[in-house]
Scaffold this motif. Structure first.
Motif, PDB file in Angstrom:
ATOM      1  N   ARG A 105       0.775  -1.039  -0.135  1.00  0.00           N
ATOM      2  CA  ARG A 105      -0.057  -0.109  -0.083  1.00  0.00           C
ATOM      3  C   ARG A 105       0.878   1.240   0.123  1.00  0.00           C
ATOM      4  O   ARG A 105       2.030   1.261   0.540  1.00  0.00           O
ATOM      5  N   ASP A 106       0.330   2.166  -0.681  1.00  0.00           N
ATOM      6  CA  ASP A 106       1.157   3.721  -0.708  1.00  0.00           C
ATOM      7  C   ASP A 106       1.024   4.128   0.681  1.00  0.00           C
ATOM      8  O   ASP A 106      -0.187   4.803   0.870  1.00  0.00           O
ATOM      9  N   PRO A 107       2.012   4.689   1.095  1.00  0.00           N
ATOM     10  CA  PRO A 107       1.834   5.318   2.438  1.00  0.00           C
ATOM     11  C   PRO A 107       1.782   6.880   2.208  1.00  0.00           C
ATOM     12  O   PRO A 107       1.323   7.647   3.407  1.00  0.00           O
ATOM     13  N   ASP A 108       1.659   7.173   1.143  1.00  0.00           N
ATOM     14  CA  ASP A 108       1.476   8.647   0.996  1.00  0.00           C
ATOM     15  C   ASP A 108       0.788   9.131  -0.220  1.00  0.00           C
ATOM     16  O   ASP A 108       1.269   9.333  -1.327  1.00  0.00           O
ATOM     17  N   PRO A 109      -0.574   8.647  -0.216  1.00  0.00           N
ATOM     18  CA  PRO A 109      -1.336   8.998  -1.417  1.00  0.00           C
ATOM     19  C   PRO A 109      -1.562  10.673  -1.553  1.00  0.00           C
ATOM     20  O   PRO A 109      -1.311  11.194  -0.646  1.00  0.00           O
ATOM     21  N   PRO A 110      -1.850  10.989  -2.905  1.00  0.00           N
ATOM     22  CA  PRO A 110      -1.716  12.523  -2.802  1.00  0.00           C
ATOM     23  C   PRO A 110      -2.930  13.232  -2.366  1.00  0.00           C
ATOM     24  O   PRO A 110      -4.052  12.694  -2.166  1.00  0.00           O
ATOM     25  N   THR A 111      -2.407  14.412  -2.196  1.00  0.00           N
ATOM     26  CA  THR A 111      -3.256  15.382  -1.476  1.00  0.00           C
ATOM     27  C   THR A 111      -4.004  16.074  -2.605  1.00  0.00           C
ATOM     28  O   THR A 111      -3.068  16.890  -3.396  1.00  0.00           O
ATOM     29  N   ILE A 112      -5.148  16.330  -2.814  1.00  0.00           N
ATOM     30  CA  ILE A 112      -5.866  17.055  -3.777  1.00  0.00           C
ATOM     31  C   ILE A 112      -5.974  18.427  -3.237  1.00  0.00           C
ATOM     32  O   ILE A 112      -6.479  18.610  -2.255  1.00  0.00           O
ATOM     33  N   PHE A 113      -5.651  19.638  -4.315  1.00  0.00           N
ATOM     34  CA  PHE A 113      -5.988  21.116  -3.623  1.00  0.00           C
ATOM     35  C   PHE A 113      -6.536  21.897  -4.543  1.00  0.00           C
ATOM     36  O   PHE A 113      -6.367  21.624  -5.944  1.00  0.00           O
ATOM     37  N   LEU A 114      -7.236  22.919  -4.338  1.00  0.00           N
ATOM     38  CA  LEU A 114      -7.456  24.084  -5.044  1.00  0.00           C
ATOM     39  C   LEU A 114      -7.124  25.457  -4.256  1.00  0.00           C
ATOM     40  O   LEU A 114      -7.559  25.523  -2.935  1.00  0.00           O
ATOM     41  N   ALA A 115      -6.710  26.210  -4.837  1.00  0.00           N
ATOM     42  CA  ALA A 115      -6.073  27.507  -4.178  1.00  0.00           C
ATOM     43  C   ALA A 115      -6.298  28.712  -5.144  1.00  0.00           C
ATOM     44  O   ALA A 115      -6.250  28.551  -6.417  1.00  0.00           O
ATOM     45  N   ALA A 116      -6.350  29.963  -4.578  1.00  0.00           N
ATOM     46  CA  ALA A 116      -6.791  31.061  -5.348  1.00  0.00           C
ATOM     47  C   ALA A 116      -5.230  31.855  -5.216  1.00  0.00           C
ATOM     48  O   ALA A 116      -4.742  31.976  -4.078  1.00  0.00           O
ATOM     49  N   ALA A 188      -0.530  16.722  -4.768  1.00  0.00           N
ATOM     50  CA  ALA A 188       0.964  16.847  -4.269  1.00  0.00           C
ATOM     51  C   ALA A 188       1.029  16.117  -3.002  1.00  0.00           C
ATOM     52  O   ALA A 188       0.074  15.559  -2.517  1.00  0.00           O
ATOM     53  N   SER A 189       2.493  15.820  -2.592  1.00  0.00           N
ATOM     54  CA  SER A 189       2.717  15.151  -1.557  1.00  0.00           C
ATOM     55  C   SER A 189       2.371  15.843  -0.242  1.00  0.00           C
ATOM     56  O   SER A 189       2.910  17.122  -0.457  1.00  0.00           O
ATOM     57  N   TRP A 190       1.996  15.398   0.964  1.00  0.00           N
ATOM     58  CA  TRP A 190       1.746  16.453   2.277  1.00  0.00           C
ATOM     59  C   TRP A 190       3.096  16.121   3.185  1.00  0.00           C
ATOM     60  O   TRP A 190       3.431  17.011   3.878  1.00  0.00           O
ATOM     61  N   ASP A 191       3.771  15.106   2.828  1.00  0.00           N
ATOM     62  CA  ASP A 191       4.876  14.595   3.928  1.00  0.00           C
ATOM     63  C   ASP A 191       6.355  15.381   3.121  1.00  0.00           C
ATOM     64  O   ASP A 191       7.000  14.843   2.436  1.00  0.00           O
ATOM     65  N   ALA A 192       6.317  16.416   3.572  1.00  0.00           N
ATOM     66  CA  ALA A 192       7.630  17.149   2.888  1.00  0.00           C
ATOM     67  C   ALA A 192       8.783  16.762   3.497  1.00  0.00           C
ATOM     68  O   ALA A 192       9.894  16.722   2.949  1.00  0.00           O
ATOM     69  N   ALA A 193       8.860  16.378   4.660  1.00  0.00           N
ATOM     70  CA  ALA A 193      10.273  15.760   5.448  1.00  0.00           C
ATOM     71  C   ALA A 193      10.803  14.668   4.737  1.00  0.00           C
ATOM     72  O   ALA A 193      11.966  14.494   4.596  1.00  0.00           O
ATOM     73  N   ARG A 194       9.746  13.815   4.215  1.00  0.00           N
ATOM     74  CA  ARG A 194      10.208  12.649   3.737  1.00  0.00           C
ATOM     75  C   ARG A 194      10.731  12.771   2.457  1.00  0.00           C
ATOM     76  O   ARG A 194      11.680  11.804   1.755  1.00  0.00           O
ATOM     77  N   ARG A 195      10.143  13.485   1.583  1.00  0.00           N
ATOM     78  CA  ARG A 195      10.542  13.594   0.081  1.00  0.00           C
ATOM     79  C   ARG A 195      11.356  14.716  -0.329  1.00  0.00           C
ATOM     80  O   ARG A 195      12.238  14.630  -1.331  1.00  0.00           O
ATOM     81  N   ASP A 196      11.185  15.932   0.192  1.00  0.00           N
ATOM     82  CA  ASP A 196      11.475  17.216  -0.596  1.00  0.00           C
ATOM     83  C   ASP A 196      11.564  18.317   0.369  1.00  0.00           C
ATOM     84  O   ASP A 196      10.868  18.819   0.918  1.00  0.00           O
ATOM     85  N   ALA A 197      12.999  18.605   1.025  1.00  0.00           N
ATOM     86  CA  ALA A 197      13.141  19.372   1.958  1.00  0.00           C
ATOM     87  C   ALA A 197      12.813  20.901   1.466  1.00  0.00           C
ATOM     88  O   ALA A 197      12.235  21.677   2.408  1.00  0.00           O
ATOM     89  N   THR A 201       7.101  20.231  -3.763  1.00  0.00           N
ATOM     90  CA  THR A 201       5.969  19.257  -3.852  1.00  0.00           C
ATOM     91  C   THR A 201       4.758  19.168  -2.972  1.00  0.00           C
ATOM     92  O   THR A 201       4.085  18.142  -3.011  1.00  0.00           O
ATOM     93  N   THR A 202       4.948  19.898  -2.231  1.00  0.00           N
ATOM     94  CA  THR A 202       3.584  19.806  -1.207  1.00  0.00           C
ATOM     95  C   THR A 202       2.517  21.072  -1.477  1.00  0.00           C
ATOM     96  O   THR A 202       3.030  21.729  -2.536  1.00  0.00           O
ATOM     97  N   PRO A 203       1.559  20.841  -1.059  1.00  0.00           N
ATOM     98  CA  PRO A 203       0.428  21.923  -1.652  1.00  0.00           C
ATOM     99  C   PRO A 203       0.984  23.441  -1.269  1.00  0.00           C
ATOM    100  O   PRO A 203       0.783  24.392  -2.143  1.00  0.00           O
ATOM    101  N   VAL A 207       1.650  26.312  -3.895  1.00  0.00           N
ATOM    102  CA  VAL A 207       0.793  27.641  -4.048  1.00  0.00           C
ATOM    103  C   VAL A 207       1.905  28.979  -3.755  1.00  0.00           C
ATOM    104  O   VAL A 207       1.676  29.712  -4.329  1.00  0.00           O
ATOM    105  N   GLU A 208       2.971  28.624  -2.955  1.00  0.00           N
ATOM    106  CA  GLU A 208       3.801  29.711  -2.648  1.00  0.00           C
ATOM    107  C   GLU A 208       4.525  30.001  -3.935  1.00  0.00           C
ATOM    108  O   GLU A 208       4.760  31.138  -4.373  1.00  0.00           O
ATOM    109  N   ARG A 209       4.908  29.053  -4.709  1.00  0.00           N
ATOM    110  CA  ARG A 209       5.777  29.123  -6.130  1.00  0.00           C
ATOM    111  C   ARG A 209       4.908  29.786  -7.017  1.00  0.00           C
ATOM    112  O   ARG A 209       5.166  30.608  -7.683  1.00  0.00           O
TER     113      ARG A 209
END
Length: 729
Positions: A105-116, A188-197, A201-203, A207-209
């Protein structure tokens, strides 16, 4: 390229909407809605941005029920971040994936988001589908009858089909003025510490970018990036081929998927396989597409390598839940999967002189206990697995039904076909004969002489075994037990060009094989020949045949390349226009006959074509130019019967003219390299070489047919060069 636009007037209000995916690897979409006031009084407008939540694609066709269940299996919660004007739909469990066991099982399924992301305020939001639509349904949603959305969110886990993402915007538009609203939708991935410092790749990171610049600036940058990324072919006799190559370069790059499991973008298959069947792209196909787009997309090639390496475990299998097909779970991947990965790594490193990538560490997926390995170690690992797959007579074990496609077809038809214990694949062996010398060249460039020599010896053993598979007419190896081989008599033509490219055939054998191919496969526009009988060379996989023909008959290679185009096929078969010319892989055989009869709904009504027909055309066109990278640098040898020809990609290009040869390269790392240009005839006069506009020392070979010179390449910087004849005094 890569956007959808629509406009509509309504009284004094004008609406212009642009939806596009920013060029690059981010799994997001930007939607810009420009509201204009053509009147003389201010207009107050309430606008609702609406997006569904569905993790897996759902389109009409076979397997819709299973795809729907797969997409809705993970329960989710929703919440709103007012500071970032960000609406989140977060997973509340792990995503099993197709055919996965509990351990897969995938321990980190994606988070779906919508932002202004336009800087203007949000007036309200809604995440409940039932509340938003109510009794009014699609025609008159209840939520739109109220002044503001109710701001409901799911704090407890619920099914994804009960969730929507909506943001309400209230704007007042002055007379003769317009306001642009922009929204970012993605996963995006929600677990920033494990994948991308960097949190890119987090919401929040995404959004900041995309809030850092005006949305229109992202749109213009995306359009410009697509313009720069087109592959241009300058052919003297066929302008349509140049147009189709440009389209293929767009199409191949656009079919890039993002893996939430690995956090990487990778070259995907597209077509009914991806969007209707919901199957992951096989390693071999991702690598095939990567090789075709190598001159254009080095970042995507690196990401594809990381994606595939992260999915492989110690015994060579892909990790649970991410295998090619669910019913392969107890078996290893075929040896050719690792050959394709080896080939892609070797070609990328040599072309872009990227030693840093070779030593980059590849973290494994958390559920794989072997830890991490570098790209260099992945090369060692894959090479060991390929050597382990050797059969007693020097070829490679089939290992699985996909090791040789002819066996795959018979098994799918339910034929009584028993493989011999020493069954081997000439196709996979021939592929090894092509790939192993490239791996040896990679080792030589890296300074690993002992490994380079051992790999060359391995390649020599494979070539010897291939030569011993000659049966007087073609290269083949009996794979079925006695009494079960009666249906395997026709030559499997797909693997014959690979044997020629591996250098395993004598000149007499080459003549016989190419004559047999000509007899079985007419090389005219859209010619099908014997394809109806037993599907020997799929339409989309003639690239190796083009390359093999180019070694001795460039004109036949050029005609074969043109016969691989969609334009050529449509001209020859105007009645067979059903959207996905490659079927899953081919115009021929069962798929095409069903399409003709109107029974192959899975492939005939699907709007997104398979990637093979695009990327194989690109690969064949590049190989005809014959610009190769090796340990010394680069070697250019034109294989076309023209005096003028050009191939220009984002990172590599060549222009060949009667009195001038020029090119450019944008490497990834610094390196000293030698560029050799083979003319095929004595150079007329004395060569003059310019590198970045400055004179460089030129060397002429003893026979006068090769001009060489040295350059120092700087990573990320373009190096231009040209060769002309010294003017006569």
């Amino acid at each position: 390229m890569g956007y959808f636009r629509k406009s509509a007037p309504w009284g004094d209000l004008t609406i212009d909407q642009v939806a596009f995916i920013p060029y690059g690897e981010d799994p997001v979409l930007i939607h810009i809605t420009t509201l204009g006031n053509r009147g003389l009084r201010p207009l107050t407008v309430s606008y609702v941005e609406y997006w569904d939540v569905l993790v897996s694609p759902v389109l009409p066709g076979r397997g819709e029920r299973s795809r729907m269940l797969r997409g809705l299996r993970v329960q989710r919660t929703t919440r709103y971040c007012a500071e970032r004007r960000l609406l989140l739909c977060c997973p509340a469990g792990s995503y099993p994936g197709p055919g996965a066991s509990d351990s897969g099982r995938d321990p980190d399924p994606p988070t779906i988001f919508l932002a202004a992301i336009d800087g203007l305020p949000v007036a309200g939001y809604e995440t409940s589908r039932s509340v938003f639509f109510g009794e009014g349904g699609l025609d008159a949603p209840d939520a739109l009858q109220a002044p503001f959305l109710a701001c409901n969110s799911f704090r407890e886990p619920t099914r994804a089909d009960r969730i929507v993402l909506t943001l309400q915007r209230e704007v007042t538009i002055p007379p003769r003025y317009q306001v642009a609203l922009a929204h970012l939708y993605g996963c995006a991935s929600w677990d920033a510490a494990r994948r991308d410092a960097s949190r890119s790749t987090t919401p929040l990171g995404l959004v900041e970018r995309y809030s850092s610049r005006p949305p229109q600036a992202w749109f213009q940058q995306s359009l410009e990036s697509w313009r720069e990324s087109i592959i241009r072919l300058h052919a003297p006799d066929d302008p349509w081929l140049a147009r189709e190559v440009a389209w293929a370069s767009y199409y191949g790059q656009a079919l890039t998927s993002y893996s939430a499991a690995t956090g990487e973008a990778f070259f995907d298959q597209g077509g009914s396989r991806t969007y209707a069947l919901g199957l992951p792209c096989s390693a071999r196909d991702s690598c095939r597409h990567g090789l075709a787009l190598l001159p254009n997309s080095p970042a995507q090639v690196r990401s594809t390598v990381r994606h595939l390496a992260r999915l492989s475990s110690a015994n060579g299998a892909r990790s649970p839940g991410h295998r090619l097909l669910p019913w392969n779970s107890a078996q290893r991947e075929p040896a050719d999967q690792h050959l394709w990965l080896l080939w892609l790594i070797a070609e990328y490193a040599l072309w872009y002189r990227d030693r840093a990538f070779v030593d980059q560490e590849l973290p494994r997926l958390p559920r794989i206990p072997q830890g991490s390995r570098t790209v260099r170690e992945q090369v060692h690992h894959s090479l060991d697995l390929v050597q382990h797959a050797m059969a007693g007579h020097g070829l490679l074990h089939l290992m699985q039904e996909l090791g040789d496609r002819i066996l795959s077809r018979h098994r799918r038809r339910g034929d009584d076909l028993r493989l011999r214990a020493d069954a081997a694949s000439v196709a996979t062996g021939a592929l090894a004969g092509v790939v192993l010398p490239r791996v040896a060249e990679l080792y030589r460039w890296l300074g690993e002489g002992a490994r380079a020599q051992a790999t060359e010896q391995f390649a020599a053993r494979v070539r010897l075994a291939l030569s011993q598979a000659w049966n007087g007419r073609w290269f083949g190896q009996p794979a079925a037990e006695r009494g079960h081989a009666n249906r395997l008599q026709p030559p499997f033509l797909e693997c014959q060009p690979w044997v020629l490219l591996a250098g395993a055939a004598s000149e007499a054998q080459r003549v016989i094989v190419l004559h047999d191919i000509r007899e079985q496969l007419p090389l005219g526009a859209g010619g099908d020949g014997a394809l109806d009988a037993w599907d020997p060379v799929p339409f989309a996989e003639r690239a190796p045949l083009v390359c093999a023909l180019a070694q001795t008959d460039p004109l036949a290679a050029w005609e074969t390349l043109k016969s691989c185009t969609l334009a050529s096929h449509t001209e020859a078969h105007p009645e067979r226009w059903y959207g996905i010319w490659s079927g899953p892989h081919s115009l021929a055989g069962v798929v095409r006959r069903r399409a003709r009869a109107g029974t192959a709904k899975l492939v005939t009504d699907f709007p997104i074509a398979d990637a093979h027909s695009a990327t194989h055309l690109l690969y064949a066109a590049r190989q005809l130019v014959d610009l190769q990278a090796d340990a010394r640098g680069y070697r250019l040898r034109l294989r076309l019967p023209f005096e003028a020809f050009g191939f220009e990609a984002a990172r590599v290009g060549v222009r060949w003219e009667p009195h001038r040869v020029a090119g450019y390269i944008v490497p990834q790392g610094n390196d000293s390299a030698e560029i050799r240009v083979e003319y095929g005839r004595p150079f007329a006069g004395q060569p003059r070489v310019l590198v970045n506009g400055r004179r460089s020392a030129a060397r002429l070979s003893a026979d006068g047919g090769e001009v060489s010179f040295s350059v120092f390449l700087r990573g990320g910087q373009r190096t231009d060069w040209e060769i002309v004849a010294e003017p006569e005094e």
